[in-house]
Structure formats: C-alpha cells, structure tokens
Design a protein around this motif. Structure first.
Motif, short mmCIF file in Angstrom:
data_model
loop_
_atom_site.label_atom_id
_atom_site.label_comp_id
_atom_site.label_asym_id
_atom_site.label_seq_id
_atom_site.Cartn_x
_atom_site.Cartn_y
_atom_site.Cartn_z
N SER A 209 0.85 -1.18 0.00
CA SER A 209 0.00 0.00 0.00
C SER A 209 0.89 1.23 0.00
CB SER A 209 -0.91 0.01 1.24
OG SER A 209 -0.14 0.30 2.40
N LEU A 210 0.27 2.40 -0.11
CA LEU A 210 1.06 3.64 -0.07
C LEU A 210 1.49 3.98 1.34
CD1 LEU A 210 -0.75 5.90 -2.68
CD2 LEU A 210 1.03 4.18 -2.99
N LEU A 211 0.94 3.29 2.34
CA LEU A 211 1.44 3.42 3.70
C LEU A 211 2.81 2.79 3.83
CD1 LEU A 211 -1.83 2.56 5.57
CD2 LEU A 211 -0.65 4.74 5.69
N ALA A 212 3.06 1.79 3.03
CA ALA A 212 4.37 1.12 3.00
C ALA A 212 4.73 0.88 1.54
CB ALA A 212 4.31 -0.19 3.77
N PRO A 213 5.07 1.97 0.81
CA PRO A 213 5.35 1.83 -0.63
C PRO A 213 6.75 1.28 -0.85
CG PRO A 213 5.65 4.11 0.05
CD PRO A 213 5.18 3.36 1.27
N LEU A 214 6.93 0.01 -0.53
CA LEU A 214 8.27 -0.57 -0.48
C LEU A 214 8.40 -1.73 -1.45
CD1 LEU A 214 8.67 -0.52 3.39
CD2 LEU A 214 9.49 1.17 1.74
N PRO A 215 8.70 -1.45 -2.70
CA PRO A 215 8.94 -2.52 -3.67
C PRO A 215 10.38 -3.02 -3.56
CG PRO A 215 9.22 -0.41 -4.74
CD PRO A 215 8.84 -0.12 -3.30
N ASP A 216 10.74 -3.96 -4.38
CA ASP A 216 12.15 -4.33 -4.50
C ASP A 216 12.92 -3.10 -4.98
OD1 ASP A 216 11.37 -6.86 -3.83
OD2 ASP A 216 11.58 -7.69 -5.85
N THR A 217 14.08 -2.87 -4.37
CA THR A 217 14.87 -1.69 -4.72
C THR A 217 16.32 -2.09 -4.96
OG1 THR A 217 15.33 -1.23 -2.39
CG2 THR A 217 13.42 -0.13 -3.37
N LYS A 218 17.06 -1.16 -5.52
CA LYS A 218 18.50 -1.34 -5.72
C LYS A 218 19.23 -0.16 -5.10
CE LYS A 218 18.01 -4.07 -9.95
NZ LYS A 218 18.33 -4.17 -11.40
N LEU A 219 20.18 -0.48 -4.23
CA LEU A 219 21.01 0.54 -3.58
C LEU A 219 22.37 0.58 -4.26
CD1 LEU A 219 21.51 1.15 0.21
CD2 LEU A 219 23.49 0.78 -1.25
N LYS A 220 22.79 1.78 -4.63
CA LYS A 220 24.10 1.98 -5.23
C LYS A 220 24.82 3.07 -4.44
CE LYS A 220 22.23 0.76 -9.76
NZ LYS A 220 21.98 1.21 -11.15
#
Length: 532
Positions: free
Chosen positions: A451-462
C-alpha cells in the motif's frame, strides 16, 4: 456498509510498521557500511561494528570516539488511473482519475517530544559512539547511538494530494539510544562480541480516508433515487431514514469520510546482537551476526475525526421509525461523534535476522566483500490492535461479523526474504581508500499486499564513498547513496489498495484504479573517528 473507516484506522497502524520490511534497514546507521553496500559482516567498521558484527569491536585498541551525520531525502511519486469499467455501486467518475501525488517532505520524531511541526525536503540525523580497550586487555567495550531503521513521508503540503487517502503522514524510526557492547579477542584470528541495543521506537500516521465500496455506492444511489435534493420525505421518515441526514448525509464512495491520527511508541525495546569474526589469513575473513528480535508493545493515542457524511447518515437513520430497529439488529451505533480519541496498544513483533559475510583481498590494493542475510518477517502473519473503548466507527463493522469494536485484527501475509549485498574497496594510498557498494533489496511485502502506507517494492542501492586517514590516527568517511524501486499495481489486483469486490473487508481507497509509482531515497553520510 460503513465498516470501512475503522478498518482503515487499524490497518494504518498495521501497515506503517511494515515500512521496516527490508528496504528501510541500515539507511542511517553507518557511512562506511553504506559505502560498501552494507556487506561488512566480515569487515565490521570500528565502533559501528556494534550493529553489524559486535565481534569487530575487539579489533580496536585504546579509546576511540565517532561522530556521524546523515542527510536523507525520500520521494514517492504516484500516478492514479481508474479502470475504464469502474463501477462502485453506480458511481463511475472517481475525481482522482489521472492525478499524480505531489511533493513529499521529511521529519524526525524526537523521543518523548514527538514529531516537530517543521517539514523539510531532507532530514539530518546525528550519531555518536565510544569504545574502550585497556592496554594489554583482550576485552573491548563500547556503545553507539544510531538509527537502525527509518521511514518518513509527509504529504500534507498539498491538501488535495490523491495519495492522502493512504497516508498523509507516515513516520517510523527505531533509535538505539544505548548499545552496551563487549567484544573479546579469543586469538589473533578469532573474535566474538555481544551487543544489547536499547531502542526508542516510534511510528505515527495521519491520513484522510474514504470508502469506495460497492455496498456503500449502492446506498448512495438509493438515496439519490429517493431524494435527489438530499432532503428526506415523510415516507422516508416512516421507514429507514436513508435521507434523514439531509444533503450532508448523502453518501458518496469517492468522498472523504474521516481523518485518523495515530501516534504510538515503545520507550524501552532491547534486543541483542551476537557476532563472530574469523580472520584465518591476511587475505580472507569470515563473519556471522545474529540480531535478535522482540515482541514489542507499542502504546499511544488515536484520534478519529468523522466528516459530516457519516455522522449525518447515522443520525438520519436513527431519527426514522424503522432505522433504529435496523441499527439494533446490525449493532450499528446510535450516533457517531465528530471526534473520538483515546489510548491504544499493539504488540508488534520485531523480527530476528541473521547475516553472514566474506572478505577477500584480491590484491594488496583491492578488497571484495559479499554478504547474505535472512529476516524472519513471516511472524507478521497477523497483528492485533487494542483500543481503550468501543470505537463507534468499528461498531458499524458488526454488520460484517466483527463483534469486538475494542480491537482490530489484520492478516498481513508478510514473507521472509533472503538478500545479498556487495562492496569493493580500493586502497589508492596508505591514507586514501575508495569504496563502492551494490545492494539489491527484496521487499518483505508481497506485491498483492503493498500500500502507499508502506510503498516498499524491490529496490537497488548503489553507493560511492571514500576514507581518508590522518597521521594522528583519525579518519574521515564520506558516502553518497541512491536507492530506487518502482511498482505498477493493476486495478483490482491488491486488496490492501485497489480491489472493488462487494464485500471487501480490507481498506481499498483506490478501488478499480491502477496505481503506479516509485520510491527514491537519496542519502549522504559522513563520520569522523578519532582516538582520544
């Protein structure tokens, strides 16, 4: 039919802590670790080893001090497009169709004070730590003040932001204000350590919400058929009073229904970190850390502000001849107050995690790190929230079989994940080292639960960073990082967001609407370490 508003109220407090799930870990913990993609279990960074692998503290001799500063900005743009065949009980024109969410700001919650009113494009967070090793002793002791997790999204600048129905303000942070640690040098190649971080954990949510539900839309269409101008008739008064609330009580599933404000915290939440560091060769090191979890009890306050639509509708229903009978049979409240506030508690487990790593010196100048980690988010199968009184909006949920209006239980469906991270350090000279890190972060939140309360998809950190050592033994570490992940949630695919079934029991503020967006985090960190 009116159950939705309080379902939201509890769902908000459930989903906000979910912001921890995988993406927000270690964002403002260590500039050194961030520069290496947080792949430092086999090469823990000085005093900051307290978090990453406390065994690394035993590599320090003498007395050291560290000061850190972190600056981070979070952006979360979203686009809303309704399905061509949208039909919410006869309502087909959602005003948010084609809209995009607006600017996002950040804030920091201060222990025992709360969230300041100031909102900034970015937030700055300081930290500090100490370590002590007596001459000739195998023991090293230390403590560290640091943020192990953080998430801050403030959408209050634009009062018409379409994302306001799934969180106008979301604030989550875990501040470890004391981390007593002891590390022991077993031999020249083996070290062990134990840390006990004690955290102040805070999360707050303020949101507008609406209820685009087909049952609610059907009620609205009945009202329009019986009383197009919104005024009741004698027949209506002698029956169910659907129009007894006047124009204000005319139901519209796309209209704002209420506002919820939650603020909860846990002042004393200890966990523990156990670490092992084995360095059998100059070119090889292996590390392992276990970070324990806890069953944290959050306490705080809630405020429910019901808009005129709901209050007037219930008042009209109960002012008719048959409406009170219907209300008594279904357990609906006799009235909904404009404001209802009180205390609330929730036991929210903090999952344990384990991380292992390897360090290889490819040459005397090139160092390669790699880590693998696992976090037990499966324990977030369901969460229960307790209220200090019967919440009037929750009483309306009895129509759907929810008998206890003093609590709300939600199935979350989180999953445990395995993540990998990688880092490289190039020692240009004896004083200067350059670093680069890469960390593909898997979210613990399934795509059909986000949800937009936890908008946490897979991400990439560089990340890119450097270290410079001074002749005095002091050193400076500087890091810049960029994290990005995107999502595209088709209409009707996620019943925490956009389903439109007749009896959806989970809050779906964007029913029959495709929501696409991204999460972007820009980070800068610096630390100054010196012996004293």
């Amino acid at each position: 039919m009116m159950r939705r508003p309080l379902a939201i109220a509890a769902a908000l407090s459930v989903l906000a802590p979910g912001a921890r799930a995988g993406v927000t870990d270690n964002l403002a913990t260590s500039p050194t670790a961030m520069a290496m993609g947080n792949a430092v279990t086999a090469d823990p960074p000085g005093i900051e080893s307290i978090h990453f692998n406390p065994a690394g503290l035993a590599r320090l001799t003498g007395t050291h001090h560290i000061d850190t500063i972190f600056v981070a900005s979070i952006r979360n743009p979203n686009k809303f497009v309704t399905a061509p065949d949208i039909d919410i009980g006869g309502f087909k024109d959602d005003p948010i169709n084609g809209m995009s969410s607006g600017p996002v700001r950040q804030a920091v919650a201060l222990p025992y004070i709360g969230i300041p009113k100031a909102r900034l494009p970015a937030v700055a967070v300081p930290g500090l730590g100490f370590s002590y090793n007596a001459p000739g002793s195998n023991w090293t002791f230390g403590t560290l003040v640091y943020l192990s997790q953080a998430m801050s999204v403030d959408r209050t600048k634009d009062p018409n932001d379409p994302a306001r129905f799934d969180g106008r303000l979301i604030q989550l942070q875990r501040l470890n204000y004391l981390s007593p640690t002891a590390a022991y040098k077993v031999s020249d190649t083996l070290r062990i350590g134990l840390a006990v971080p004690i955290a102040y954990t805070n999360f707050a949510i303020n949101t507008d919400f609406r209820a685009p539900n087909k049952l609610l839309g059907t009620v609205g269409q009945l009202q329009r058929a019986m009383c197009p101008d919104g005024n009741g008739t004698v027949i209506d008064t002698l029956t169910f009073g659907l129009c007894g609330g006047g124009p204000e009580g005319m139901v519209d599933p796309f209209k704002k229904a209420a506002n919820i404000d939650f603020d909860m915290h846990a002042s004393f939440d200890p966990t523990f970190n156990i670490g092992i560091l084995w360095e059998p060769k100059k070119w090889l090191a292996l590390g392992l850390v276990y970070q324990g979890g806890s069953d944290t009890t959050f306490r705080g306050q809630y405020m429910v502000h019901a808009d005129p639509m709901l209050r007037s509708f219930v008042r009209g229903l109960n002012s008719s001849l048959l409406g009170p009978i219907v209300g008594a049979v279904t357990g609906m409240p006799a009235e909904i107050p404009e404001y209802q506030s009180g205390n609330m508690t929730a036991k929210i487990p903090f999952p344990w995690r384990v991380q292992a790593g390897i360090k290889l010196m490819a040459t005397d100048y090139v160092q390669l790190n790699a880590d693998v980690s696992y976090a037990d988010w499966n324990k977030w199968n369901q969460l229960t929230f307790e209220f200090d009184q019967s919440v009037k909006l929750l009483e309306m949920a009895r129509l759907f079989g929810y008998a206890n209006s003093h609590q709300a239980t939600f199935k979350m469906g989180f999953k445990s994940v395995v993540n990998y991270s990688f880092g490289t350090q190039i020692n240009v000279t004896k004083k200067l080292s350059l670093r680069a890190g890469y960390e593909p972060r898997k979210s613990s939140i399934p795509g059909n639960q986000m949800s937009l309360l936890a908008p946490l998809p897979d991400t990439k950190l560089k990340s890119l960073g450097l270290r410079y050592k001074f002749d005095s033994g002091a050193e400076v570490n500087v890091t810049g990082s960029y994290i990005k992940g995107s999502y595209d949630i088709p209409a009707r695919s996620n019943c925490n967001l956009n389903c439109d079934d007749f009896f959806n029991l989970i809050y779906n503020p964007y029913a029959a609407t495709t929501v696409s967006g991204s999460l972007i985090v820009r980070y800068f960190g610096a630390s100054y370490v010196r012996p004293f």
